[in-house]
Scaffold this active site. Structure first.
Site, PDB file in Angstrom:
ATOM      1  N   HIS A 122       0.960  -1.060  -0.046  1.00 53.08           N
ATOM      2  CA  HIS A 122       0.143  -0.223  -0.127  1.00 53.08           C
ATOM      3  C   HIS A 122       0.968   1.332  -0.199  1.00 53.08           C
ATOM      4  O   HIS A 122       2.130   1.383   0.439  1.00 53.08           O
ATOM      5  CB  HIS A 122      -0.913  -0.067   1.247  1.00 53.08           C
ATOM      6  CG  HIS A 122      -1.965   0.898   1.567  1.00 53.08           C
ATOM      7  ND1 HIS A 122      -1.771   2.047   1.617  1.00 53.08           N
ATOM      8  CD2 HIS A 122      -3.252   0.803   1.211  1.00 53.08           C
ATOM      9  CE1 HIS A 122      -2.962   2.798   1.728  1.00 53.08           C
ATOM     10  NE2 HIS A 122      -3.711   2.051   1.412  1.00 53.08           N
ATOM     11  N   ASP A 199       3.182  -4.364   8.033  1.00 54.41           N
ATOM     12  CA  ASP A 199       1.934  -3.680   7.970  1.00 54.41           C
ATOM     13  C   ASP A 199       0.627  -4.671   8.317  1.00 54.41           C
ATOM     14  O   ASP A 199       0.348  -5.521   7.335  1.00 54.41           O
ATOM     15  CB  ASP A 199       1.893  -3.058   6.491  1.00 54.41           C
ATOM     16  CG  ASP A 199       0.592  -2.479   6.152  1.00 54.41           C
ATOM     17  OD1 ASP A 199      -0.534  -2.697   6.739  1.00 54.41           O
ATOM     18  OD2 ASP A 199       0.255  -2.001   5.060  1.00 54.41           O
ATOM     19  N   GLN A 202      -4.581  -5.145   7.089  1.00 56.85           N
ATOM     20  CA  GLN A 202      -5.352  -6.204   6.511  1.00 56.85           C
ATOM     21  C   GLN A 202      -5.147  -7.652   7.200  1.00 56.85           C
ATOM     22  O   GLN A 202      -6.171  -8.425   6.757  1.00 56.85           O
ATOM     23  CB  GLN A 202      -5.263  -6.214   4.967  1.00 56.85           C
ATOM     24  CG  GLN A 202      -5.323  -5.105   4.166  1.00 56.85           C
ATOM     25  CD  GLN A 202      -6.809  -4.551   4.086  1.00 56.85           C
ATOM     26  OE1 GLN A 202      -7.871  -5.216   4.280  1.00 56.85           O
ATOM     27  NE2 GLN A 202      -7.070  -3.202   3.743  1.00 56.85           N
ATOM     28  N   LYS A 225     -10.367  -0.795  10.351  1.00 61.62           N
ATOM     29  CA  LYS A 225     -10.503  -1.684   9.497  1.00 61.62           C
ATOM     30  C   LYS A 225     -11.022  -3.008  10.530  1.00 61.62           C
ATOM     31  O   LYS A 225     -11.149  -4.098  10.198  1.00 61.62           O
ATOM     32  CB  LYS A 225      -9.320  -2.266   8.898  1.00 61.62           C
ATOM     33  CG  LYS A 225      -8.968  -1.186   7.736  1.00 61.62           C
ATOM     34  CD  LYS A 225      -7.761  -1.423   6.936  1.00 61.62           C
ATOM     35  CE  LYS A 225      -7.340  -0.384   6.310  1.00 61.62           C
ATOM     36  NZ  LYS A 225      -8.025   0.250   5.030  1.00 61.62           N
ATOM     37  N   CYS A 365      -4.782   2.372  -3.631  1.00 60.35           N
ATOM     38  CA  CYS A 365      -3.496   2.844  -3.215  1.00 60.35           C
ATOM     39  C   CYS A 365      -2.596   1.715  -3.251  1.00 60.35           C
ATOM     40  O   CYS A 365      -1.601   1.841  -2.424  1.00 60.35           O
ATOM     41  CB  CYS A 365      -3.559   3.391  -1.463  1.00 60.35           C
ATOM     42  SG  CYS A 365      -4.749   4.426  -1.291  1.00 60.35           S
TER      43      CYS A 365
HETATM   44  N1  PLP Z   1      -1.820  -0.554   4.507  1.00 62.62           N
HETATM   45  C1  PLP Z   1      -2.733  -1.442   3.761  1.00 62.62           C
HETATM   46  C2  PLP Z   1      -2.528  -2.897   3.266  1.00 62.62           C
HETATM   47  C3  PLP Z   1      -3.860  -1.131   3.688  1.00 62.62           C
HETATM   48  O1  PLP Z   1      -5.096  -1.737   3.145  1.00 62.62           O
HETATM   49  C4  PLP Z   1      -4.376   0.337   4.129  1.00 62.62           C
HETATM   50  C5  PLP Z   1      -5.542   0.853   4.006  1.00 62.62           C
HETATM   51  O2  PLP Z   1      -6.426   0.486   3.173  1.00 62.62           O
HETATM   52  C6  PLP Z   1      -3.249   0.925   4.944  1.00 62.62           C
HETATM   53  C7  PLP Z   1      -2.100   0.432   4.964  1.00 62.62           C
HETATM   54  C8  PLP Z   1      -3.555   2.532   5.261  1.00 62.62           C
HETATM   55  O3  PLP Z   1      -4.393   2.340   6.465  1.00 62.62           O
HETATM   56  P1  PLP Z   1      -5.004   3.720   7.024  1.00 62.62           P
HETATM   57  O4  PLP Z   1      -5.276   4.341   6.134  1.00 62.62           O
HETATM   58  O5  PLP Z   1      -6.016   3.315   8.244  1.00 62.62           O
HETATM   59  O6  PLP Z   1      -3.742   4.395   7.657  1.00 62.62           O
END
Ligand code: PLP
Length: 413
Positions: A122, A199, A202, A225, A365
């Site tokens: 992401h 990270d 998910q 999430k 993203c």
């Molecule tokens: N990493 C992953 C794999 C994601 O799916 C997301 C959000 O869609 C993020 C990071 C970013 O998360 P946040 O927008 O809650 O900071």
């Protein structure tokens, strides 16, 4: 009755109707819906004990502080942390990764050093490292992704060197659904003396994540999430690392002593929580974690695996549909991205919206990943514990209708 059917009544928004039809929410990878206990706890905070934390010595301030720290302890237990002080509240994954880049990264990454990421990250696990690399003269390297949508581990030998300072990778792809072998990669990275950030945006909402079992140094996660409020989330890091890291933001409540010339700082995690934190949402995140634990990840993971398998199988019946990511329900979660011949993903999402179905269309993203597959965008249906097979059927019927609409009509809408 399966899990999805059993818990649906806990989620008021899932009872909403749009165009006279019951909402089919298939965008939980973007954000999850919230159970009533979460909504009630949010109201209870503002209604009964709204006060700033770590400051007041009156009753409701002490209650707010106790609940805030209790939530930290719950999240520590939820993730298998060694102690509650290893949890730093942030606005979510993005802020947690930026925190590590700006503090640990600035202190430990120098010219010529390398940071290893993956092509499936992401943007929130790419851009902070690009900023750091540009500032420090460091280099970013990427683990490639196979045509099937898995990490190409054969590249690891060449990528991990004595120059590698950090490996930062997603546990579960928000586009492909792929669950990555974090432990294996972490062990290889540690053998080269690198640190590892995972990270968990998910994975934490969908599977039992234990930071000890993963064998990593940092884990970032998003509250919204995992059935919690937006603007909540956190960073878990090993305490010795947090102790050695310089502060992130400067301000109130992160200091021991301030003079006109310099300041000294509190111990972690307070060193990293300058100013009035997101009190209500951080408290309520603990309630969301309790809710997930109450149901249990054995049941959640099994239900989502069943739904994912069912969805993958049923989606194959849609003409012209190609799944981008593992087509089998093995080592993958319930984020299912796809393209359709002759129909743009945005058109798919728009037509389904008329049927009260919420799916996502775009690059999610993850532009480098889409570029890897030579596509600009995908449509994505993503599942959570509250989804049902009936909703997958509705999606598949809707996609058949989309296909008919765009292949038969000379003037598609
Ligand atoms: N990493 C992953 C794999 C994601 O799916 C997301 C959000 O869609 C993020 C990071 C970013 O998360 P946040 O927008 O809650 O900071």
């Amino acid at each position: 009755m399966n899990l999805g059917e059993r818990v649906r009544d806990d989620f008021p928004l899932l009872h909403r109707t749009i165009n006279g039809k019951r909402l089919v929410y298939l965008d939980s990878a973007a954000t999850s819906q919230k159970p009533r206990v979460v909504l009630d706890a949010l109201m209870e905070y503002y209604h009964d004990y709204n006060a700033n934390v770590h400051r007041g010595i009156y009753r409701i301030a002490e209650e707010a502080t106790a609940r805030y720290e209790e939530s930290r302890a719950k999240l520590a237990a939820f993730l298998g942390a060694a102690r509650r002080e290893e949890i730093v509240f942030t606005r979510g994954t993005t802020e947690a990764v930026n925190l590590v880049a700006a503090t640990w990264g600035r202190a430990n990454v120098g010219p010529g050093d390398e940071i290893v990421l993956t092509i499936m990250e992401h943007h929130s696990n790419i851009v902070p490292w690009q900023l750091l690399a540009a500032e420090k003269g460091a280099r970013l390297r990427y683990i490639p992704v196979t045509d099937e949508g898995r990490l190409d581990l054969s590249a690891l030998d060449g990528l991990l060197t004595e120059r590698t300072k950090l490996v930062s990778l997603t546990h579960q792809s928000n586009v492909l659904g792929t669950v990555n072998p974090v432990r294996l990669i972490a062990d290889r990275a540690h053998a080269m003396g690198a640190k590892v950030l995972v990270d968990g945006a998910q994975s934490v909402p969908h599977q039992a994540v234990n930071v000890q079992a993963l064998g990593v140094d940092f884990l970032a996660f998003s509250g919204h999430k995992m059935l919690g409020p937006t603007g909540s989330g956190g960073l878990w890091a090993r305490y010795d690392l947090l102790e050695a890291m310089p502060p992130y933001h400067g301000g109130g409540e992160m200091i021991m002593l301030v003079t006109l010339e310099r300041s000294t700082y509190k111990d972690p995690p307070h060193k990293f929580e300058a100013g009035t934190p997101n009190i209500a949402d951080s408290i309520v995140l603990g309630v969301a974690a309790d809710y997930l634990r109450g149901i249990g990840f054995d049941a959640i993971t099994a239900h989502e695996r069943d739904l994912t398998a069912y969805a993958l199988e049923r989606l194959r019946t849609v003409p012209g549909l190609t799944i981008v990511g593992p087509a089998e329900p093995v080592d993958r979660g319930g984020a299912i991205s796809f393209t359709m011949d002759v129909v743009h993903p945005h058109d798919i999402a728009q037509v389904l919206d008329q049927e009260a179905m919420a799916i996502r269309a775009g690059h999610h993203c993850a532009q480098p990943l889409h570029r890897r597959f030579n596509i600009a965008a995908t449509a994505r249906a993503s599942l959570h514990l509250y989804n049902t097979r009936e909703e997958i059927d509705a999606l598949v019927d809707g996609l058949h209708a989309v296909h008919r609409m765009f292949t038969r009509s000379p003037h598609p809408v």
